[in-house]
Design a protein around this motif. Structure first.
Motif, PDB file in Angstrom:
ATOM      1  N   THR A   1      10.244  -4.900   0.378  1.00  0.00           N
ATOM      2  CA  THR A   1       9.313  -5.338  -0.676  1.00  0.00           C
ATOM      3  C   THR A   1       8.452  -4.166  -1.167  1.00  0.00           C
ATOM      4  N   ALA A   2       8.531  -3.039  -0.487  1.00  0.00           N
ATOM      5  CA  ALA A   2       7.835  -1.843  -0.983  1.00  0.00           C
ATOM      6  C   ALA A   2       8.631  -1.165  -2.109  1.00  0.00           C
ATOM      7  N   THR A   3       9.717  -1.796  -2.543  1.00  0.00           N
ATOM      8  CA  THR A   3      10.458  -1.291  -3.706  1.00  0.00           C
ATOM      9  C   THR A   3      10.201  -2.209  -4.893  1.00  0.00           C
ATOM     10  N   ASP A   4       9.724  -1.621  -5.987  1.00  0.00           N
ATOM     11  CA  ASP A   4       9.549  -2.377  -7.230  1.00  0.00           C
ATOM     12  C   ASP A   4      10.770  -2.081  -8.113  1.00  0.00           C
TER      13      ASP A   4
ATOM     14  N   GLY B   1       5.942   3.655  -6.675  1.00  0.00           N
ATOM     15  CA  GLY B   1       4.546   3.982  -7.008  1.00  0.00           C
ATOM     16  C   GLY B   1       4.470   5.061  -8.071  1.00  0.00           C
ATOM     17  N   THR B   2       5.308   6.089  -7.920  1.00  0.00           N
ATOM     18  CA  THR B   2       5.301   7.200  -8.880  1.00  0.00           C
ATOM     19  C   THR B   2       5.762   6.690 -10.249  1.00  0.00           C
ATOM     20  N   ALA B   3       6.860   5.936 -10.261  1.00  0.00           N
ATOM     21  CA  ALA B   3       7.412   5.449 -11.531  1.00  0.00           C
ATOM     22  C   ALA B   3       6.458   4.455 -12.203  1.00  0.00           C
TER      23      ALA B   3
ATOM     24  N   LEU C   1       0.828  -1.215   0.000  1.00  0.00           N
ATOM     25  CA  LEU C   1       0.000   0.000   0.000  1.00  0.00           C
ATOM     26  C   LEU C   1       0.859   1.260   0.000  1.00  0.00           C
ATOM     27  N   ASN C   2       2.098   1.136   0.457  1.00  0.00           N
ATOM     28  CA  ASN C   2       3.045   2.249   0.399  1.00  0.00           C
ATOM     29  C   ASN C   2       3.261   2.638  -1.078  1.00  0.00           C
ATOM     30  N   ILE C   3       3.411   1.623  -1.927  1.00  0.00           N
ATOM     31  CA  ILE C   3       3.557   1.879  -3.370  1.00  0.00           C
ATOM     32  C   ILE C   3       2.256   2.470  -3.921  1.00  0.00           C
ATOM     33  N   ASP C   4       1.135   1.867  -3.534  1.00  0.00           N
ATOM     34  CA  ASP C   4      -0.168   2.326  -4.056  1.00  0.00           C
ATOM     35  C   ASP C   4      -0.445   3.792  -3.708  1.00  0.00           C
ATOM     36  N   ALA C   5      -0.006   4.207  -2.513  1.00  0.00           N
ATOM     37  CA  ALA C   5      -0.244   5.591  -2.085  1.00  0.00           C
ATOM     38  C   ALA C   5       0.358   6.566  -3.093  1.00  0.00           C
ATOM     39  N   HIS C   6       1.530   6.233  -3.602  1.00  0.00           N
ATOM     40  CA  HIS C   6       2.188   7.124  -4.580  1.00  0.00           C
ATOM     41  C   HIS C   6       1.675   6.876  -5.998  1.00  0.00           C
ATOM     42  N   TYR C   7       1.270   5.640  -6.268  1.00  0.00           N
ATOM     43  CA  TYR C   7       0.699   5.324  -7.585  1.00  0.00           C
ATOM     44  C   TYR C   7      -0.597   6.112  -7.798  1.00  0.00           C
ATOM     45  N   THR C   8      -1.343   6.308  -6.713  1.00  0.00           N
ATOM     46  CA  THR C   8      -2.632   7.002  -6.838  1.00  0.00           C
ATOM     47  C   THR C   8      -2.534   8.513  -6.608  1.00  0.00           C
TER      48      THR C   8
END
Ligand code: PMP
Length: 344
Positions: free
Chosen positions: A245-248, A192-194, A156-163
């Motif tokens: 794991t919050a890093t893609d 998330g941003t990328a 969800l850390n990634i999703d926060a920036h994706y959204t």
């Protein structure tokens, strides 16, 4: 008729929608245009407001959190401040396990925002029972009705920036950016941003900033965690001694490493030249840009967007203290007359 009062209902309505500011001086000698998304404009003065609000609201939507419940987290300070702020408004208790590397200002601020703070040793391994990971986990297990935000291992850390961060940058640049450059700690911001930006335009080049003493760059290149890469360093919030794991890693094209010393000087330079009072990792991202420019990464068509994650006021006892800089030996190789201002 009564006039309506033009007000926000609470401070959380101000999270996100931060400005992008063109850098007009510090990057003058480089080819291309350089823009900073200045996350200090969030009400908690850092990018972490986004993940605190998003993750807590997702837990509420799933019915996991009820008023009066406890939120537990490990944090270098910024995430803690944001969680404390969200907890106040939403009526949760906030318990934080922080690294002893965090500045005193940050720890005092967390307590000022009503959080219960446990300070844990910085230079022990993640599986040591004294580490802030293990302390947070134990508190979570022992506290009934608690939620562990677990920012390093929470998708969800990634999703926060994706959204939020991703769509904001796409809109603010009218999709014209060629490069996106950000520090990687949990990796949530850059990933998330990328992820969002590359879905719009896969040609956008994404560059992560890592610290000397951290494993992220080497892991990206080899797929292996090299323990020899790990040693103490001073920048808070940048790099890691484990793989979050919050890093893609797939959406990041490459990593650049920066030193504590150069990042500290560059943060001070950003403040003095651009009038943007930035934190230590903003100095790190700008330092990475200097190195990339010297390596010929940019040309006259480059439109580079970087993240400045937080505000300089959080580092008064560190990079903005001449005494601290001198103690670290950071003035040894520069002209001190230029660096130290005369006080009247
Ligand atoms: N800068 C600062 C000051 C931070 O606190 C953090 C978060 N640890 C970062 C940069 C890196 O952001 P992220 O965790 O999203 O990778």
């Amino acid at each position: 008729m009564k006039q309506e009062i033009d007000a926000y209902n609470n401070v959380l309505e101000l999270v996100g929608q931060t400005p992008i500011i063109k850098l007009n001086r510090i990057a003058n000698d480089f080819q291309g245009e350089f823009y900073a998304k200045f996350e200090a404009f969030n009400p908690g003065h850092s990018t972490k407001d986004r993940i605190a609000l998003y993750i807590i609201e997702q837990a509420e939507k799933k019915g996991i959190l009820k008023p009066g419940d406890t939120i537990v987290e490990t944090t270098s300070g910024n995430t803690g401040f944001s969680i404390a702020m969200v907890s106040i408004i939403k009526g949760y208790e906030c318990i934080l396990a922080v690294s002893s590397k965090s500045s005193k200002d940050k720890i005092d601020m967390l307590r000022a925002m009503g959080a219960k703070v446990y300070v844990c040793p910085a230079h022990v391994s993640a599986d040591d029972p004294r580490s802030y990971y293990q302390v947070a986990r134990r508190i979570h297990e022992e506290t009934k009705g608690s939620v562990y935000i677990n920012q390093y291992f929470n998708e969800l850390n990634i999703d926060a920036h994706y959204t939020s961060t991703g769509p904001e940058i796409w809109k603010q640049t009218n999709g014209q950016l060629t490069h996106f450059i950000a520090c990687s700690g949990t990796g949530g911001t850059i990933s998330g941003t990328a992820r969002f930006l590359k879905e719009q335009n896969p040609n956008i080049k994404v560059i992560g900033v890592d610290a000397y003493g951290s494993v992220l760059k080497k892991y990206h290149e080899t797929g292996e965690l090299d323990k020899d890469e790990i040693y103490p360093y001073r920048i808070e919030g940048l790099g890691k001694n484990l793989i979050p794991t919050a890093t893609d890693f797939d959406v990041i094209d490459k990593f650049v490493k920066v030193t504590d010393e150069e990042s500290a000087h560059t943060a001070r330079e950003v403040s003095k030249t651009e009038g943007l009072f930035v934190g230590y990792t903003s100095g790190a991202v700008m330092q990475a840009i200097k190195q990339l420019a010297a390596d010929g990464e940019f040309d006259e068509n480059s439109k580079v967007v970087m993240i400045f994650p937080d505000h300089g006021s959080r580092y008064m006892s560190k990079i903005y203290s001449d005494e601290w800089m001198r103690d670290q030996g950071f003035f040894d190789s520069v002209n001190i007359e230029e660096e130290i201002q005369i006080e009247y």
